[in-house]
Structure formats: C-alpha cells, structure tokens
Design a protein around this motif. Structure first.
Motif, PDB file in Angstrom:
ATOM      1  N   LEU A 160      47.616 -42.944   6.970  1.00  0.00           N
ATOM      2  CA  LEU A 160      47.448 -43.393   5.245  1.00  0.00           C
ATOM      3  C   LEU A 160      46.637 -44.392   5.105  1.00  0.00           C
ATOM      4  N   ASP A 161      46.666 -45.430   5.659  1.00  0.00           N
ATOM      5  CA  ASP A 161      45.493 -46.737   5.400  1.00  0.00           C
ATOM      6  C   ASP A 161      44.121 -46.092   5.294  1.00  0.00           C
ATOM      7  N   LEU A 162      43.806 -45.329   6.322  1.00  0.00           N
ATOM      8  CA  LEU A 162      42.470 -44.985   6.299  1.00  0.00           C
ATOM      9  C   LEU A 162      42.125 -43.883   5.327  1.00  0.00           C
ATOM     10  N   ILE A 163      43.049 -42.956   4.926  1.00  0.00           N
ATOM     11  CA  ILE A 163      42.749 -42.246   3.795  1.00  0.00           C
ATOM     12  C   ILE A 163      42.637 -42.688   2.667  1.00  0.00           C
ATOM     13  N   VAL A 164      43.428 -43.784   2.452  1.00  0.00           N
ATOM     14  CA  VAL A 164      43.265 -44.598   0.975  1.00  0.00           C
ATOM     15  C   VAL A 164      42.113 -45.497   1.084  1.00  0.00           C
ATOM     16  N   ALA A 165      41.786 -46.048   2.416  1.00  0.00           N
ATOM     17  CA  ALA A 165      40.334 -46.917   2.273  1.00  0.00           C
ATOM     18  C   ALA A 165      39.220 -46.142   1.846  1.00  0.00           C
ATOM     19  N   THR A 166      39.128 -44.818   2.574  1.00  0.00           N
ATOM     20  CA  THR A 166      37.947 -43.816   2.536  1.00  0.00           C
ATOM     21  C   THR A 166      37.792 -43.501   1.172  1.00  0.00           C
ATOM     22  N   GLU A 194      50.093 -38.420  -0.064  1.00  0.00           N
ATOM     23  CA  GLU A 194      51.408 -38.515  -0.552  1.00  0.00           C
ATOM     24  C   GLU A 194      52.270 -38.082   0.197  1.00  0.00           C
ATOM     25  N   LYS A 195      52.272 -37.004   1.119  1.00  0.00           N
ATOM     26  CA  LYS A 195      53.275 -36.692   2.288  1.00  0.00           C
ATOM     27  C   LYS A 195      53.537 -37.700   3.083  1.00  0.00           C
ATOM     28  N   LEU A 196      52.400 -38.492   3.679  1.00  0.00           N
ATOM     29  CA  LEU A 196      52.432 -39.640   4.642  1.00  0.00           C
ATOM     30  C   LEU A 196      53.283 -40.816   4.015  1.00  0.00           C
ATOM     31  N   TYR A 197      53.071 -40.951   2.574  1.00  0.00           N
ATOM     32  CA  TYR A 197      53.777 -42.206   1.997  1.00  0.00           C
ATOM     33  C   TYR A 197      55.090 -41.988   1.698  1.00  0.00           C
ATOM     34  N   ALA A 198      55.436 -40.614   1.439  1.00  0.00           N
ATOM     35  CA  ALA A 198      56.805 -40.170   1.162  1.00  0.00           C
ATOM     36  C   ALA A 198      57.732 -40.165   2.597  1.00  0.00           C
ATOM     37  N   VAL A 199      57.167 -39.987   3.699  1.00  0.00           N
ATOM     38  CA  VAL A 199      57.591 -40.377   5.018  1.00  0.00           C
ATOM     39  C   VAL A 199      58.176 -41.743   5.226  1.00  0.00           C
ATOM     40  N   ARG A 200      57.007 -42.612   4.630  1.00  0.00           N
ATOM     41  CA  ARG A 200      57.407 -44.000   4.764  1.00  0.00           C
ATOM     42  C   ARG A 200      58.563 -44.481   3.963  1.00  0.00           C
ATOM     43  N   GLN A 201      58.456 -43.950   2.644  1.00  0.00           N
ATOM     44  CA  GLN A 201      59.507 -44.219   1.794  1.00  0.00           C
ATOM     45  C   GLN A 201      60.860 -43.838   2.613  1.00  0.00           C
ATOM     46  N   SER A 202      60.910 -42.687   3.125  1.00  0.00           N
ATOM     47  CA  SER A 202      62.244 -42.065   3.742  1.00  0.00           C
ATOM     48  C   SER A 202      62.627 -42.874   4.813  1.00  0.00           C
ATOM     49  N   LYS A 203      61.915 -43.172   5.610  1.00  0.00           N
ATOM     50  CA  LYS A 203      61.865 -44.214   6.929  1.00  0.00           C
ATOM     51  C   LYS A 203      62.518 -45.594   6.373  1.00  0.00           C
ATOM     52  N   LYS A 221      61.257 -37.869  -7.006  1.00  0.00           N
ATOM     53  CA  LYS A 221      60.686 -36.574  -6.495  1.00  0.00           C
ATOM     54  C   LYS A 221      61.036 -36.462  -4.893  1.00  0.00           C
ATOM     55  N   GLY A 222      61.715 -35.310  -4.729  1.00  0.00           N
ATOM     56  CA  GLY A 222      62.257 -34.933  -3.367  1.00  0.00           C
ATOM     57  C   GLY A 222      63.262 -36.157  -2.822  1.00  0.00           C
ATOM     58  N   GLY A 223      63.832 -36.756  -3.855  1.00  0.00           N
ATOM     59  CA  GLY A 223      64.941 -37.554  -3.695  1.00  0.00           C
ATOM     60  C   GLY A 223      64.528 -38.970  -3.237  1.00  0.00           C
ATOM     61  N   LEU A 224      63.269 -39.326  -3.738  1.00  0.00           N
ATOM     62  CA  LEU A 224      62.677 -40.429  -3.385  1.00  0.00           C
ATOM     63  C   LEU A 224      61.939 -41.188  -4.809  1.00  0.00           C
ATOM     64  N   PRO A 225      61.732 -42.349  -4.856  1.00  0.00           N
ATOM     65  CA  PRO A 225      61.162 -43.185  -6.006  1.00  0.00           C
ATOM     66  C   PRO A 225      59.707 -42.288  -6.224  1.00  0.00           C
ATOM     67  N   HIS A 279      51.771 -51.144  -2.852  1.00  0.00           N
ATOM     68  CA  HIS A 279      53.054 -50.380  -2.709  1.00  0.00           C
ATOM     69  C   HIS A 279      53.088 -50.015  -1.212  1.00  0.00           C
ATOM     70  N   ILE A 280      51.813 -49.601  -0.367  1.00  0.00           N
ATOM     71  CA  ILE A 280      51.806 -49.227   0.946  1.00  0.00           C
ATOM     72  C   ILE A 280      52.317 -50.531   1.705  1.00  0.00           C
TER      73      ILE A 280
END
Length: 193
Positions: free
Chosen positions: A51-57, A162-171, A116-120, A92-93
């Motif tokens: 996620l960090d690499l995708i956002v930095a890119t 967004e999917k990777l971030y949602a996984v972090r939210q869930s965790k 969205k998907g039960g997450l903020p 937020h990350i």
C-alpha cells in the motif's frame, strides 16, 4: 468556397496525417518505449501488494505532472487537489495502524452513508474512489495508447490500494473482512457497502 463542414473535415484529415508522421519519428518511438517501461513499472507496483509503495508511486506521478506538464489553471488545480487529498490519505494510513486512534475515526463514521463494506468510508477511501474517477476523466481525452495504458494501470492501482487499506481497517478494528462485508450487506448494524 468549401462548406464549413467540408473545410473542417479536410483540416482534421490533415491533422491526422501529421500525427501519423510525428508518431514515426525517432523521438516518438523513444517516447513510446519510455511509456511502456513506465507501464511495466506501474504493473509491478500494483502486484507488489504494498500500500505504501502504491501511494508513494501515485504521489510521484502527480507531483511530476504538476511540476512538468500542468499547462492550464484547471490542470494545476486538479493536481494540487489530488496531492492535498493524497497527503491526508498518507496520514490515515499511519492512523489506521493505531487501534486506539482509529477507533475514533470508526466511531465518527457511524452513519450508513459513511460506511462501505461495514468499514468507515474515511478520507483515505474517499481519495481512492475520487482519484480513480479523476483518472477515468483523463482517460476520456485524446491521448496516445501508451498514455491510456498508464492511466488504466493507475486506476487499477487505486482499486488495489483501497482494498489493501480496507484490510488494514478490518485488522485494526478487529473485524473479519468477510464479516464486515456481510454486516454491510445485511443492514443488521445499519451499515451499507
């Protein structure tokens, strides 16, 4: 005298010929290869699952476009807005990795329209969605096939992010991602996807 429609058609046809001639030049061929290399790199970044690499890119691309290619007030504004939203996403990350801090965000996003998907659906998730839309709008303009490929990969990377971030939210919130999706679909907890 030619009719205005006939004159325009002739001018457009002439332009097409010049574009074809330009695209055969050594500089155009080098540019095409350079863009193909950028596209391969973007594909690797997306496949990394980082996620960090995708956002930095994406940040580097936006900053590069602002510094080198922004040639209108609207383009400068759009790029500046995207970079501002991306900076908030980076914050937020960091926050999503702190359960105590992120619970406050979770609680402040309790209305169904903010879930969205039960997450903020926080500012990071809003950025991923709005930036994908921004890229889609760019894809609608007159661009070379290589530029369109780069935009497609950037959109794809935003969906991955967004999917990777949602996984972090869930965790962080201690919610099983599948359970969060079911909660969002059922409406049991007043949440929506």
């Amino acid at each position: 005298m030619k009719a205005p429609k006939d004159k325009l058609f002739g001018l457009l046809l002439r332009e097409e010929g010049f574009v074809e001639d330009r695209d055969k030049t050594p500089a155009a061929l080098k540019l095409r290869r350079s863009r193909e290399m950028i596209a391969r790199h973007l594909g690797q970044v997306g496949k990394s699952g980082n996620l960090d690499l995708i956002v930095a890119t994406e940040k580097a691309i936006l900053q590069n476009d602002l510094d080198r290619y922004a040639n209108s007030a609207a383009m400068k504004t759009s790029l500046t807005t995207a970079l501002t939203e991306l900076a908030t996403t980076e914050r937020h990350i960091e926050i999503v990795n702190d359960p105590a801090a992120y619970r406050l965000i979770d609680e402040s996003h309790s209305l169904p329209k903010n879930r969205k998907g039960g997450l903020p659906r926080d500012e990071a998730r809003q950025f991923f969605a709005s930036h994908a839309a921004r890229l889609l709008n760019q894809d609608k303009s007159r661009l070379d096939p290589e530029e369109k490929r780069i935009i497609d990969l950037r959109k794809q990377n935003m969906r991955i992010a967004e999917k990777l971030y949602a996984v972090r939210q869930s965790k962080t919130l201690g919610i099983d991602p599948e359970r969060a999706k079911r909660r969002g679909k059922s409406g049991t907890f007043g949440l929506e996807i």
